[in-house]
Write a protein that holds these residues in place. Structure first.
Motif, mmCIF file in Angstrom:
data_model
loop_
_atom_site.group_PDB
_atom_site.id
_atom_site.type_symbol
_atom_site.label_atom_id
_atom_site.label_comp_id
_atom_site.label_asym_id
_atom_site.label_seq_id
_atom_site.Cartn_x
_atom_site.Cartn_y
_atom_site.Cartn_z
ATOM 1 N N ASP A 1 0.828 -1.209 0.000
ATOM 2 C CA ASP A 1 0.000 0.000 0.000
ATOM 3 C C ASP A 1 0.860 1.255 0.000
ATOM 4 N N GLY A 2 1.912 1.242 0.816
ATOM 5 C CA GLY A 2 2.778 2.419 0.896
ATOM 6 C C GLY A 2 3.484 2.708 -0.421
ATOM 7 N N VAL A 3 3.899 1.657 -1.116
ATOM 8 C CA VAL A 3 4.598 1.835 -2.393
ATOM 9 C C VAL A 3 3.673 2.494 -3.411
ATOM 10 N N PHE A 4 2.457 1.984 -3.535
ATOM 11 C CA PHE A 4 1.542 2.534 -4.533
ATOM 12 C C PHE A 4 0.997 3.899 -4.113
ATOM 13 N N HIS A 5 0.945 4.148 -2.806
ATOM 14 C CA HIS A 5 0.544 5.491 -2.353
ATOM 15 C C HIS A 5 1.605 6.506 -2.746
ATOM 16 N N THR A 6 2.881 6.074 -2.704
ATOM 17 C CA THR A 6 3.963 6.969 -3.120
ATOM 18 C C THR A 6 3.919 7.200 -4.622
ATOM 19 N N LEU A 7 3.637 6.130 -5.386
ATOM 20 C CA LEU A 7 3.590 6.245 -6.838
ATOM 21 C C LEU A 7 2.379 7.033 -7.315
ATOM 22 N N PHE A 8 1.265 6.889 -6.604
ATOM 23 C CA PHE A 8 0.014 7.553 -7.003
ATOM 24 C C PHE A 8 -0.575 8.292 -5.792
ATOM 25 N N GLU B 1 -2.268 10.847 -5.448
ATOM 26 C CA GLU B 1 -3.597 11.445 -5.614
ATOM 27 C C GLU B 1 -4.723 10.448 -5.333
ATOM 28 N N LEU B 2 -4.382 9.167 -5.225
ATOM 29 C CA LEU B 2 -5.404 8.135 -5.017
ATOM 30 C C LEU B 2 -5.623 7.891 -3.528
ATOM 31 N N GLN B 3 -6.886 7.848 -3.106
ATOM 32 C CA GLN B 3 -7.193 7.557 -1.711
ATOM 33 C C GLN B 3 -7.030 6.066 -1.403
ATOM 34 N N ARG B 4 -7.328 5.211 -2.378
ATOM 35 C CA ARG B 4 -7.213 3.764 -2.182
ATOM 36 C C ARG B 4 -6.372 3.186 -3.318
ATOM 37 N N PRO B 5 -5.054 3.212 -3.171
ATOM 38 C CA PRO B 5 -4.190 2.774 -4.265
ATOM 39 C C PRO B 5 -3.992 1.260 -4.348
ATOM 40 N N LEU B 6 -4.469 0.505 -3.360
ATOM 41 C CA LEU B 6 -4.259 -0.946 -3.360
ATOM 42 C C LEU B 6 -5.591 -1.668 -3.515
ATOM 43 N N TYR B 7 -5.656 -2.576 -4.463
ATOM 44 C CA TYR B 7 -6.877 -3.340 -4.710
ATOM 45 C C TYR B 7 -7.123 -4.306 -3.558
ATOM 46 N N THR B 8 -8.315 -4.235 -2.957
ATOM 47 C CA THR B 8 -8.620 -5.073 -1.794
ATOM 48 C C THR B 8 -9.967 -5.784 -1.906
ATOM 49 N N ARG B 9 -10.632 -5.667 -3.047
ATOM 50 C CA ARG B 9 -11.955 -6.288 -3.174
ATOM 51 C C ARG B 9 -11.868 -7.808 -3.060
ATOM 52 N N ALA B 10 -10.763 -8.389 -3.508
ATOM 53 C CA ALA B 10 -10.500 -9.826 -3.368
ATOM 54 C C ALA B 10 -8.999 -9.992 -3.224
ATOM 55 N N SER B 11 -8.571 -11.072 -2.601
ATOM 56 C CA SER B 11 -7.131 -11.290 -2.438
ATOM 57 C C SER B 11 -6.501 -11.630 -3.786
ATOM 58 N N PHE B 12 -5.258 -11.228 -3.949
ATOM 59 C CA PHE B 12 -4.560 -11.508 -5.199
ATOM 60 C C PHE B 12 -4.383 -13.016 -5.401
ATOM 61 N N LEU B 13 -4.226 -13.758 -4.325
ATOM 62 C CA LEU B 13 -4.096 -15.207 -4.448
ATOM 63 C C LEU B 13 -5.386 -15.821 -4.975
ATOM 64 N N SER C 1 -10.866 4.994 -13.040
ATOM 65 C CA SER C 1 -9.716 5.888 -13.227
ATOM 66 C C SER C 1 -8.683 5.709 -12.123
ATOM 67 N N ASN C 2 -8.360 4.430 -11.859
ATOM 68 C CA ASN C 2 -7.377 4.104 -10.822
ATOM 69 C C ASN C 2 -6.222 3.344 -11.459
ATOM 70 N N PRO C 3 -5.176 4.044 -11.911
ATOM 71 C CA PRO C 3 -4.071 3.376 -12.597
ATOM 72 C C PRO C 3 -3.299 2.400 -11.712
ATOM 73 N N ALA C 4 -3.365 2.574 -10.393
ATOM 74 C CA ALA C 4 -2.669 1.656 -9.495
ATOM 75 C C ALA C 4 -3.267 0.257 -9.604
ATOM 76 N N TYR C 5 -4.587 0.165 -9.644
ATOM 77 C CA TYR C 5 -5.242 -1.131 -9.809
ATOM 78 C C TYR C 5 -4.835 -1.784 -11.131
ATOM 79 N N VAL C 6 -4.828 -0.978 -12.192
ATOM 80 C CA VAL C 6 -4.454 -1.494 -13.513
ATOM 81 C C VAL C 6 -3.030 -2.045 -13.480
#
Length: 253
Positions: free
Chosen positions: A40-47, A49-61, A222-227
């Motif tokens: 989360d911290g890495v993507f918050h630094t990269l983006f 402007e995003l309030q939720r930069p990490l996808y959490t709707r389902a686990s990546f696994l 419009s969330n490039p972090a998720y993409v």
């Protein structure tokens, strides 16, 4: 074999295994699955402007396992049907069907997977089922084409030798033709599977759980972090799978 006589892996054996690109790609994919939930911290630094930069709707696994299951189910059907069709049209009884079969499989390859999904959803509903239908339609051509090419390229001499020793047509196919055509057939299977790993991402547009889920949600929101997160995982999955196919093709050749 007793524990006293069982071969013990040597340092050279482990070094040879570690030197394979497929192993490193698989480890990179596993590391991405394990570390992305804590990035989360890495993507918050990269983006920022995003309030939720990490996808959490389902686990990546869960996304990866579901994605692999969809591709695996479709590939099982594609390989079984594709090789069967390829064998049929290279036999005397099926040669007249070679043209129509080639046309039908080519249409399936050129027909957009999104169109297949649009047609399948009203019939079989949302979720993984229409995704599998689209993957089967899209992945059939490489397997059929490779099977036909491989069987037609089998040298005449081994076939004549098989006839000379009294093998039946089925025995000749199983013991001579298919083993000699296997590397070419595998190249078609490889192409089909890799295509479907990428194509399966669009299944998330109809409710399937895939590694395309963060990509689709990121594009719509419009969330490039998720993409980026979805693209990293899909890319590593495809690369690792392709490299393992390369290992298998090398072994067969």
């Amino acid at each position: 074999m007793s524990s006293l006589t069982r071969p013990i892996p040597t340092a050279g054996g482990f070094a040879h295994l570690a030197g394979r690109p497929a192993v490193w790609a698989t480890l990179a994919f596993a590391a991405a699955l394990a570390l992305l939930p804590f990035s989360d911290g890495v993507f918050h630094t990269l983006f920022p402007e995003l309030q939720r930069p990490l996808y959490t709707r389902a686990s990546f696994l869960d996304l990866a396992l579901s994605h692999a299951a969809l591709v695996g189910a479709a590939s099982l059907v594609v390989v079984s049907v594709g090789i069967g069709i390829g064998i049929f049209v290279t036999r005397p009884a099926g040669r007249d069907f070679a043209g129509p079969v080639d046309t039908l499989t080519a249409v399936g390859q050129t027909f957009p997977p999104t169109a297949v999904l649009a047609l399948a959803v009203p019939v079989i509903g949302y979720g993984g089922a229409p995704t599998i239908v689209a993957l089967i339609a899209y992945g059939l051509l490489p397997v059929v084409s490779a099977t036909i090419a491989g069987l037609n390229a089998v040298p005449v001499a081994p076939v004549q030798a098989a006839d000379g020793i009294g093998l039946s047509p089925a025995g000749r196919l199983l013991k001579v033709e298919l083993p000699l055509a296997a590397p070419v057939i595998l190249s078609g299977v490889r192409t089909s599977v890799i295509l479907n790993i990428g194509t399966a991402t669009i299944g998330s547009t109809v409710g399937a759980l895939t590694l395309g889920s963060p990509i689709i949600e990121g594009l719509s929101g419009s969330n490039p972090a998720y993409v980026l997160q979805g693209a990293i995982l899909v890319g590593l999955f495809a690369i690792a799978t392709d490299l393992w196919f390369d290992e298998l093709e090398h072994t067969l050749r």
